[in-house]
Write a protein that holds these residues in place. Structure first.
Motif, PDB file in Angstrom:
ATOM      1  N   SER A  43      36.364  36.374  49.849  1.00 18.89           N
ATOM      2  CA  SER A  43      36.115  37.600  49.072  1.00 18.89           C
ATOM      3  C   SER A  43      36.925  37.583  47.785  1.00 18.89           C
ATOM      4  CB  SER A  43      36.480  38.830  49.897  1.00 18.89           C
ATOM      5  OG  SER A  43      35.798  38.829  51.141  1.00 18.89           O
ATOM      6  N   LEU A  44      36.282  37.988  46.690  1.00 19.22           N
ATOM      7  CA  LEU A  44      36.918  38.016  45.375  1.00 19.22           C
ATOM      8  C   LEU A  44      37.088  39.469  44.926  1.00 19.22           C
ATOM      9  CD1 LEU A  44      34.717  35.269  43.684  1.00 19.22           C
ATOM     10  CD2 LEU A  44      37.038  34.972  44.578  1.00 19.22           C
ATOM     11  N   PHE A  45      38.296  39.799  44.484  1.00 23.22           N
ATOM     12  CA  PHE A  45      38.598  41.152  44.031  1.00 23.22           C
ATOM     13  C   PHE A  45      39.232  41.093  42.640  1.00 23.22           C
ATOM     14  CE2 PHE A  45      38.541  41.317  48.608  1.00 23.22           C
ATOM     15  CZ  PHE A  45      37.876  42.507  48.892  1.00 23.22           C
ATOM     16  N   SER A  46      39.079  42.179  41.884  1.00 22.87           N
ATOM     17  CA  SER A  46      39.574  42.226  40.512  1.00 22.87           C
ATOM     18  C   SER A  46      40.229  43.569  40.232  1.00 22.87           C
ATOM     19  CB  SER A  46      38.408  42.015  39.531  1.00 22.87           C
ATOM     20  OG  SER A  46      38.836  42.182  38.198  1.00 22.87           O
ATOM     21  N   ILE A  84      44.481  40.011  36.329  1.00 31.28           N
ATOM     22  CA  ILE A  84      44.950  39.960  37.698  1.00 31.28           C
ATOM     23  C   ILE A  84      43.791  40.265  38.643  1.00 31.28           C
ATOM     24  CG2 ILE A  84      46.425  41.047  39.456  1.00 31.28           C
ATOM     25  CD1 ILE A  84      48.023  39.274  37.664  1.00 31.28           C
ATOM     26  N   GLY A  85      43.607  39.391  39.601  1.00 30.24           N
ATOM     27  CA  GLY A  85      42.675  39.600  40.692  1.00 30.24           C
ATOM     28  C   GLY A  85      43.261  38.930  41.924  1.00 30.24           C
ATOM     29  N   PHE A  86      42.491  38.908  43.013  1.00 32.40           N
ATOM     30  CA  PHE A  86      42.988  38.188  44.180  1.00 32.40           C
ATOM     31  C   PHE A  86      41.822  37.759  45.056  1.00 32.40           C
ATOM     32  CE2 PHE A  86      42.812  42.572  45.580  1.00 32.40           C
ATOM     33  CZ  PHE A  86      42.530  42.551  46.933  1.00 32.40           C
ATOM     34  N   MET A  87      42.111  36.792  45.917  1.00 34.85           N
ATOM     35  CA  MET A  87      41.133  36.222  46.831  1.00 34.85           C
ATOM     36  C   MET A  87      41.602  36.444  48.260  1.00 34.85           C
ATOM     37  SD  MET A  87      41.064  32.418  45.078  1.00 34.85           S
ATOM     38  CE  MET A  87      39.595  31.829  45.927  1.00 34.85           C
ATOM     39  N   LEU A  88      40.675  36.795  49.123  1.00 31.11           N
ATOM     40  CA  LEU A  88      40.913  36.764  50.564  1.00 31.11           C
ATOM     41  C   LEU A  88      40.147  35.564  51.087  1.00 31.11           C
ATOM     42  CD1 LEU A  88      42.110  38.187  53.106  1.00 31.11           C
ATOM     43  CD2 LEU A  88      39.892  39.328  53.336  1.00 31.11           C
ATOM     44  N   VAL A  89      40.848  34.583  51.641  1.00 29.65           N
ATOM     45  CA  VAL A  89      40.238  33.275  51.908  1.00 29.65           C
ATOM     46  C   VAL A  89      40.489  32.832  53.338  1.00 29.65           C
ATOM     47  CG1 VAL A  89      40.614  32.652  49.489  1.00 29.65           C
ATOM     48  CG2 VAL A  89      42.271  31.911  51.206  1.00 29.65           C
TER      49      VAL A  89
END
Length: 380
Positions: free
Chosen positions: A220-223, A235-240
């Motif tokens: 999942s990609l978030f921003s 800045i964003g983040f990944m749930l991997v």
């Protein structure tokens, strides 16, 4: 690189610079900035000399924990024993990281069309093959066509909801079905949630990573860029899946080392303000949306707008055989309003992506007047 399309946003941005006074319905940003808590957090973090050095590749531990709490409270994602969080310089970098981690040259990535052009570009840059599956007339997923596109070289199915460029919101049932397909075929479900806060009417955002047992095959990609007015802070983040973590750390350490540390502290401040800040921004965007929607209705059948219950885009289908980029150029030069041609997103026909996120109620009225006047003249 010669096979990679040129990114359309800088091209349109140059057109705007060449014609001062142009109002932009082009780039996907919001009109507001981040909450004031950002600046106190930035000052506190950067007063420590240690924070002027390299910090962990995965992100500041306190920011990783803040993102974990956000996912639990807002996205209904429970249990992180099979997943990891990686802070990135925006979700575009997250997507590039993901493609490099999962695919060899010649492997296939399924994209829905119209696609987000930077996704298609990233797949091509990695010497992989974008496999384009059309959505239906309302820009919804066609599950049978997605499954039919899977081959032994497929590595991932990509979904974006709420969607860029169409504004479509995919129902939970369809996202669950895609996620189940990925589990069945041993491939990854990459889901982009950059516009998670921007839904209208009865539409609701859903995170596939909240499905029990989805952790090993869901990325999942978030921003922060959209809901928090944080676009330039990157800045964003990944749930991997944990199985990908080692590869992703190699890639991020090579490309970036770590997301800019001052921006990570700023993100901590933004998360102190939390979702209520994004909801305040949503009301401003909703007002601009209403103004644009009412204006486009004046064009009648000459401009068809499929249902768009999310993000801050309409993908207008013009009843014309003209080149959409030629219309974009005329709108800027003659009417001082900018939009983006739909063919940059793989959309067939004469389509324009109209972005209303950066408009205020006042500029929305002026921009839509210019757009409707220009289209009425150009579509005669």
């Amino acid at each position: 690189m010669q096979a990679v399309q040129s990114p359309i946003i800088p091209i349109v941005a140059q057109l705007i610079r060449d014609h001062p006074g142009t109002l932009s319905l082009g780039q996907g940003v919001v009109s507001y900035g981040p909450p004031p808590e950002v600046y106190g957090a930035l000052e506190r973090g950067m007063s420590d000399p240690e924070n002027h050095k390299y910090r962990p590749v995965t992100g500041l531990p306190e920011l990783v924990e803040a993102f974990r709490k956000k996912l639990t409270l807002e996205n209904n994602i429970r249990g992180f024993d099979q997943t990891s969080i990686l802070v990135t310089a925006g979700s575009n970098l997250g997507f590039m990281n993901a493609i490099l981690a999962i695919a060899d040259p010649g492997d296939e990535i399924i994209l829905q069309t119209p696609y987000y052009f930077n996704h298609e570009m990233a797949v091509t840059m990695a010497s992989c093959q974008p496999v384009l599956v059309p959505t239906d007339a309302q820009h919804q997923l066609q599950l049978d066509r997605i499954e039919a596109a899977i081959t032994p070289r497929t590595r991932a199915i990509v979904t974006i909801s709420p969607n860029n460029p169409t504004g479509a919101v995919y129902p939970e049932s369809d996202l669950r079905a895609v996620n189940a397909l990925c589990a069945k075929h041993g491939i990854l479900h990459i889901h982009d949630e950059a516009y998670e806060y921007f839904t209208y009417g009865e539409a609701q955002h859903f995170s596939p990573a909240s499905i029990p047992g989805s952790g090993p095959h869901t990325l999942s990609l978030f921003s922060m860029s959209k809901g928090y007015g944080f676009a330039s802070w990157r800045i964003g983040f990944m749930l991997v899946p944990q199985a990908l973590t080692a590869s992703l750390l190699k890639i991020q350490d090579t490309l970036l080392i770590c997301a800019p540390v001052p921006c990570q502290f700023a993100a901590l401040g933004a998360l102190e303000a939390g979702k209520p800040w994004a909801m305040q921004g949503l009301e401003r965007v909703r007002a601009a949306r209403d103004a644009v929607q009412q204006g486009l209705a004046e064009l009648g059948d000459a401009c068809r707008i499929p249902r768009a219950d999310g993000a801050f885009y309409f993908l207008a289908d013009l009843q014309s055989n003209q080149d959409p980029m030629a219309i974009v150029q005329r709108l800027v030069k003659d009417y001082q309003v900018a939009v983006v041609p739909g063919n940059a997103f793989g959309a067939a026909g004469c389509r324009l992506r109209i972005s209303y996120g950066a408009l205020t109620p006042d500029t929305a009225r002026t921009a839509i007047t210019r757009l409707v006047t220009g289209l009425r003249a150009l579509l005669r």
